[in-house]
Design a protein around this motif. Structure first.
Motif, PDB file in Angstrom:
ATOM      1  N   ASN A  70       0.818  -1.215   0.000  1.00  0.00           N
ATOM      2  CA  ASN A  70       0.000   0.000   0.000  1.00  0.00           C
ATOM      3  C   ASN A  70       0.852   1.266   0.000  1.00  0.00           C
ATOM      4  O   ASN A  70       0.571   2.210  -0.738  1.00  0.00           O
ATOM      5  CB  ASN A  70      -0.963   0.011   1.191  1.00  0.00           C
ATOM      6  N   LYS A  71       1.892   1.281   0.823  1.00  0.00           N
ATOM      7  CA  LYS A  71       2.781   2.442   0.857  1.00  0.00           C
ATOM      8  C   LYS A  71       3.465   2.626  -0.491  1.00  0.00           C
ATOM      9  O   LYS A  71       3.601   3.744  -0.984  1.00  0.00           O
ATOM     10  CB  LYS A  71       3.849   2.281   1.942  1.00  0.00           C
ATOM     11  N   LEU A  72       3.910   1.522  -1.066  1.00  0.00           N
ATOM     12  CA  LEU A  72       4.590   1.572  -2.356  1.00  0.00           C
ATOM     13  C   LEU A  72       3.654   2.083  -3.447  1.00  0.00           C
ATOM     14  O   LEU A  72       4.030   2.930  -4.259  1.00  0.00           O
ATOM     15  CB  LEU A  72       5.135   0.189  -2.716  1.00  0.00           C
ATOM     16  N   GLY A  73       2.425   1.590  -3.437  1.00  0.00           N
ATOM     17  CA  GLY A  73       1.442   2.042  -4.415  1.00  0.00           C
ATOM     18  C   GLY A  73       1.197   3.538  -4.336  1.00  0.00           C
ATOM     19  O   GLY A  73       1.056   4.214  -5.364  1.00  0.00           O
ATOM     20  N   ALA A  74       1.181   4.063  -3.115  1.00  0.00           N
ATOM     21  CA  ALA A  74       0.952   5.497  -2.924  1.00  0.00           C
ATOM     22  C   ALA A  74       2.138   6.341  -3.380  1.00  0.00           C
ATOM     23  O   ALA A  74       1.980   7.528  -3.676  1.00  0.00           O
ATOM     24  CB  ALA A  74       0.647   5.779  -1.451  1.00  0.00           C
ATOM     25  N   LYS A  75       3.315   5.741  -3.462  1.00  0.00           N
ATOM     26  CA  LYS A  75       4.530   6.491  -3.821  1.00  0.00           C
ATOM     27  C   LYS A  75       5.055   6.180  -5.224  1.00  0.00           C
ATOM     28  O   LYS A  75       6.091   6.707  -5.626  1.00  0.00           O
ATOM     29  CB  LYS A  75       5.647   6.204  -2.810  1.00  0.00           C
TER      30      LYS A  75
END
Length: 178
Positions: free
Chosen positions: A40-45
């Motif tokens: 999720n963090k990676l997707g947001a960045k």
């Protein structure tokens, strides 16, 4: 302008903190380095990561060397691999880009790069490579001299462009998803 310390801190913030969360694995420079990034963090960045790669000109080439990740599109070297922090920033940028599916650093790529740099030089990027040389400075000098321009990676230029331009509907399926 990219900065090793800031880049390293920003990418560390994407690490998976809870093993129960979904994560994506990215491979770094060291042959044993596999980093779990929170999905999720990676997707947001992904937009920011793609923008960094675009700033480096990675979106313009189907095949890049490791030194391509150290140089801005303008030709200015943002990372000269002079410190352990520089190495860590480069390692994390490669691993994160791999986890995003922007740069391919799968097992086949790792093996191809080991063959390309040779058995003796491949020891430099092994888990014990840093400890085989007297100092970090000497180790980094050897990496700059014998490894950086001989490691190659296939890029997904179209995905980098789509994410950098804000097309969040792009479908990228990393090869190392948990």
């Amino acid at each position: 302008m990219l900065n090793s310390k800031e880049l390293k801190e920003n990418l560390i913030n994407l690490f998976v903190e809870n093993p129960d969360n979904n994560y994506v694995v990215g491979h770094g420079i060291l042959t044993c380095m596999k980093i779990g990034f929170d999905e999720n963090k990676l997707g947001a960045k992904k937009h920011e990561i793609a923008s960094i790669l675009q700033e480096l000109g990675i979106d313009e080439a189907p095949l890049i060397s490791l030194s391509s990740l150290m140089t801005l599109k303008s030709g200015f070297a943002w990372n000269q691999l002079q410190s352990l922090e520089d190495f860590q920033a480069l390692e994390l940028l490669l691993a994160c880009s791999d986890a995003c599916g922007f740069i391919h650093n799968d097992d086949d790529t790792i093996q191809r790069n080991i063959v390309e740099i040779g058995d003796l030089n491949s020891l430099l990027i092994s888990s014990s490579g840093r400890f085989m040389v007297n100092s970090i400075e000497d180790w980094l000098r050897l990496i700059r001299k014998k490894v950086i321009d001989k490691m190659y990676f296939i890029t997904d230029s179209e995905s980098i462009k789509k994410y950098a331009n804000g097309d969040q509907k792009s479908s990228i399926e990393p090869s190392h998803k948990r």
